[in-house]
Design a protein around this motif. Structure first.
Motif, mmCIF file in Angstrom:
data_model
loop_
_atom_site.group_PDB
_atom_site.id
_atom_site.type_symbol
_atom_site.label_atom_id
_atom_site.label_comp_id
_atom_site.label_asym_id
_atom_site.label_seq_id
_atom_site.Cartn_x
_atom_site.Cartn_y
_atom_site.Cartn_z
ATOM 1 N N LYS A 1 -1.243 16.147 -7.077
ATOM 2 C CA LYS A 1 -0.067 15.286 -7.046
ATOM 3 C C LYS A 1 -0.120 14.274 -8.178
ATOM 4 O O LYS A 1 -1.169 13.711 -8.489
ATOM 5 C CB LYS A 1 -0.014 14.556 -5.692
ATOM 6 C CG LYS A 1 1.260 13.762 -5.452
ATOM 7 C CD LYS A 1 1.277 13.204 -4.030
ATOM 8 C CE LYS A 1 2.558 12.447 -3.753
ATOM 9 N NZ LYS A 1 2.612 11.944 -2.354
ATOM 10 N N LEU A 2 1.041 14.068 -8.842
ATOM 11 C CA LEU A 2 1.137 13.079 -9.904
ATOM 12 C C LEU A 2 1.047 11.683 -9.309
ATOM 13 O O LEU A 2 1.879 11.288 -8.495
ATOM 14 C CB LEU A 2 2.461 13.236 -10.658
ATOM 15 C CG LEU A 2 2.738 12.224 -11.771
ATOM 16 C CD1 LEU A 2 1.752 12.387 -12.911
ATOM 17 C CD2 LEU A 2 4.170 12.368 -12.278
ATOM 18 N N SER A 3 0.029 10.934 -9.695
ATOM 19 C CA SER A 3 -0.210 9.602 -9.138
ATOM 20 C C SER A 3 0.509 8.549 -9.964
ATOM 21 O O SER A 3 0.316 8.449 -11.178
ATOM 22 C CB SER A 3 -1.711 9.306 -9.126
ATOM 23 O OG SER A 3 -1.951 7.937 -8.890
ATOM 24 N N LEU A 4 1.340 7.736 -9.294
ATOM 25 C CA LEU A 4 2.012 6.651 -9.990
ATOM 26 C C LEU A 4 1.042 5.523 -10.317
ATOM 27 O O LEU A 4 1.224 4.809 -11.305
ATOM 28 C CB LEU A 4 3.175 6.133 -9.147
ATOM 29 C CG LEU A 4 4.357 7.106 -9.022
ATOM 30 C CD1 LEU A 4 5.451 6.495 -8.161
ATOM 31 C CD2 LEU A 4 4.915 7.463 -10.384
ATOM 32 N N ALA A 5 0.014 5.363 -9.506
ATOM 33 C CA ALA A 5 -1.003 4.355 -9.820
ATOM 34 C C ALA A 5 -1.658 4.679 -11.159
ATOM 35 O O ALA A 5 -1.929 3.786 -11.981
ATOM 36 C CB ALA A 5 -2.048 4.290 -8.713
ATOM 37 N N VAL B 1 1.793 2.011 -12.253
ATOM 38 C CA VAL B 1 2.524 1.313 -11.196
ATOM 39 C C VAL B 1 1.512 0.553 -10.345
ATOM 40 O O VAL B 1 0.687 1.152 -9.659
ATOM 41 C CB VAL B 1 3.348 2.289 -10.329
ATOM 42 C CG1 VAL B 1 3.985 1.556 -9.160
ATOM 43 C CG2 VAL B 1 4.417 2.982 -11.169
ATOM 44 N N ALA B 2 1.571 -0.761 -10.435
ATOM 45 C CA ALA B 2 0.576 -1.607 -9.767
ATOM 46 C C ALA B 2 1.169 -2.263 -8.529
ATOM 47 O O ALA B 2 2.338 -2.653 -8.512
ATOM 48 C CB ALA B 2 0.068 -2.675 -10.735
ATOM 49 N N GLY C 1 0.851 -1.183 0.000
ATOM 50 C CA GLY C 1 0.000 0.000 0.000
ATOM 51 C C GLY C 1 0.884 1.228 0.000
ATOM 52 O O GLY C 1 1.877 1.282 0.735
ATOM 53 N N PHE C 2 0.586 2.209 -0.834
ATOM 54 C CA PHE C 2 1.416 3.407 -0.907
ATOM 55 C C PHE C 2 1.502 4.073 0.466
ATOM 56 O O PHE C 2 0.495 4.300 1.129
ATOM 57 C CB PHE C 2 0.855 4.394 -1.936
ATOM 58 C CG PHE C 2 0.974 3.914 -3.364
ATOM 59 C CD1 PHE C 2 2.216 3.599 -3.888
ATOM 60 C CD2 PHE C 2 -0.149 3.780 -4.162
ATOM 61 C CE1 PHE C 2 2.337 3.154 -5.202
ATOM 62 C CE2 PHE C 2 -0.037 3.341 -5.473
ATOM 63 C CZ PHE C 2 1.208 3.024 -5.998
ATOM 64 N N GLY D 1 3.901 6.915 -3.661
ATOM 65 C CA GLY D 1 2.819 6.845 -4.636
ATOM 66 C C GLY D 1 2.715 7.999 -5.600
ATOM 67 O O GLY D 1 1.756 8.068 -6.372
ATOM 68 N N GLY D 2 3.698 8.939 -5.586
ATOM 69 C CA GLY D 2 3.586 10.032 -6.548
ATOM 70 C C GLY D 2 4.590 11.136 -6.331
ATOM 71 O O GLY D 2 5.510 11.027 -5.513
ATOM 72 N N TYR D 3 4.400 12.220 -7.092
ATOM 73 C CA TYR D 3 5.301 13.364 -7.086
ATOM 74 C C TYR D 3 4.519 14.654 -6.903
ATOM 75 O O TYR D 3 3.412 14.808 -7.454
ATOM 76 C CB TYR D 3 6.066 13.462 -8.416
ATOM 77 C CG TYR D 3 6.958 12.283 -8.716
ATOM 78 C CD1 TYR D 3 8.292 12.287 -8.333
ATOM 79 C CD2 TYR D 3 6.473 11.176 -9.402
ATOM 80 C CE1 TYR D 3 9.114 11.206 -8.614
ATOM 81 C CE2 TYR D 3 7.288 10.099 -9.687
ATOM 82 C CZ TYR D 3 8.608 10.122 -9.288
ATOM 83 O OH TYR D 3 9.421 9.053 -9.573
#
Length: 350
Positions: free
Chosen positions: A57-61, A65-66, A8-9, A47-49
């Protein structure tokens, strides 16, 4: 296969034990000997930037990104098994894993720039990586022989090494004068060690942490500057002693980007590598008025990684400081990195 995974992020890594999958095709199985912990891992784990200027916020999900995911893109391992089509894999070889793997089919990949692929399969980012006692690599071409280099100190070459090497190549035109670098963490210390071997005159290192500035001086920086000092720009100019044509931002926040831009002379170039986050701070008219180039640099390709290893061996480049830690210490190492307590690199040694 024992791994420490992001379930979990923002949550602590969870231990996972599962059978080693059966190898198919060109897959190669490595017993992990060293796995570096990179600052990028913090962003993946979180989980992001941050994008600054009040933007979401930029979400990696959202970027594929799983979870669950085994992080770790700076990995060295010993080849212990190979799939039926992995003809070039030699059992017992110790190799650095090139993690920036693309789709292998597009024009970018065919040109050798898999790190720029729009359908990435990066190990430790989109596919499981090295925070594990075993790692599956899709093809032996991504395994680079260490040829006598120490696995623990060589692991960071897969990211911080090739990242700084590729970024410095973009600044070679300015090597006859001082380069200004921002951020004396693992990337900064790596960049200092490579700059001299690549023919650079030297670097002024800017960092807000006195311990890291001291480490940079020990690593060969020609001068250091506290980036938080109100006269930081004046200090840089004085210590440079000549117009600054090249700056390398290994932090990537609004403050370092502004100072990096401001320290350049006309025709200078700012190369941004760091992903700390924030928004662009420059007044747009000054970019054309001063003919400034602002260029991003994202890791490096397989060819550059091999060039880097050859350079390290030929010049006997001293490794950056590393702190070896057992695999179960992965969570503690991430916390130390997040709080700025690490100098150089933490490297997990399963």
């Amino acid at each position: 296969m024992k791994s420490f995974r992001v379930s979990g992020f923002g949550q602590p890594l969870s231990e996972d034990n599962r059978p080693t999958p059966e190898l198919t095709g060109t897959q190669v199985l490595l017993r992990v000997k060293a796995a570096g912990i990179c600052h990028s891992d913090l962003h993946i784990w979180e989980g992001g930037y941050e994008l600054g200027h009040g933007r979401k916020k930029l979400s990696l999900a959202d970027r594929g990104v799983a979870l669950p995911l085994t992080m770790g893109h700076e990995t060295v391992g010993e080849i212990v098994a190979a799939g039926p089509d992995a003809k070039d894999a030699k059992i017992g070889d110790v190799a650095l894993v090139y993690p920036w793997i693309g789709c292998g089919q597009c024009a970018v990949c065919r040109e050798g720039d898999e790190n720029m692929c729009l359908k990435p399969r990066f190990l430790g980012v989109y596919c499981d990586g090295g925070y594990s006692d075993e790692l599956i690599v899709p093809h032996p071409r991504y395994l680079l022989s260490l040829d006598g280099l120490d696995p623990v100190t060589a692991a960071p070459y897969a990211c911080s090494g090739v990242t700084t090497y590729s970024a410095l190549k973009k600044l070679e035109f300015a090597f006859d004068g001082p380069i200004v670098m921002f951020g004396a963490g693992g990337l900064g210390l790596m960049a200092l060690s490579l700059l001299k071997a690549m023919g650079g005159k030297g670097a002024i290192m800017v960092d807000i942490d006195a311990r890291k500035r001291e480490a940079a001086e020990q690593a060969g920086a020609m001068a250091t500057v506290d980036g938080a000092a109100p006269d930081a720009l004046e200090q840089i100019a004085k210590k440079a002693g000549a117009p600054v044509r090249g700056a390398l931002d290994l932090v990537g926040n609004s403050q370092t980007a502004q100072l990096g831009f401001d320290c350049l002379t006309k025709g200078g170039k700012l190369v941004i590598v760091g992903l700390f986050g924030g928004g662009a701070p420059w007044a747009l008219p000054f970019i054309p008025m001063r003919a400034i180039t602002i260029q991003g640099s994202y890791v490096g390709n397989l060819r550059e990684t091999q060039e880097l290893l050859d350079l390290v061996r030929a010049n006997k480049i001293a490794p950056i400081p590393v702190t070896p830690l057992p695999l179960p210490k992965a969570n503690e190492a991430l916390m130390d990195l997040q709080k700025g307590r690490l100098v150089g690199r933490a490297v997990l040694t399963p």
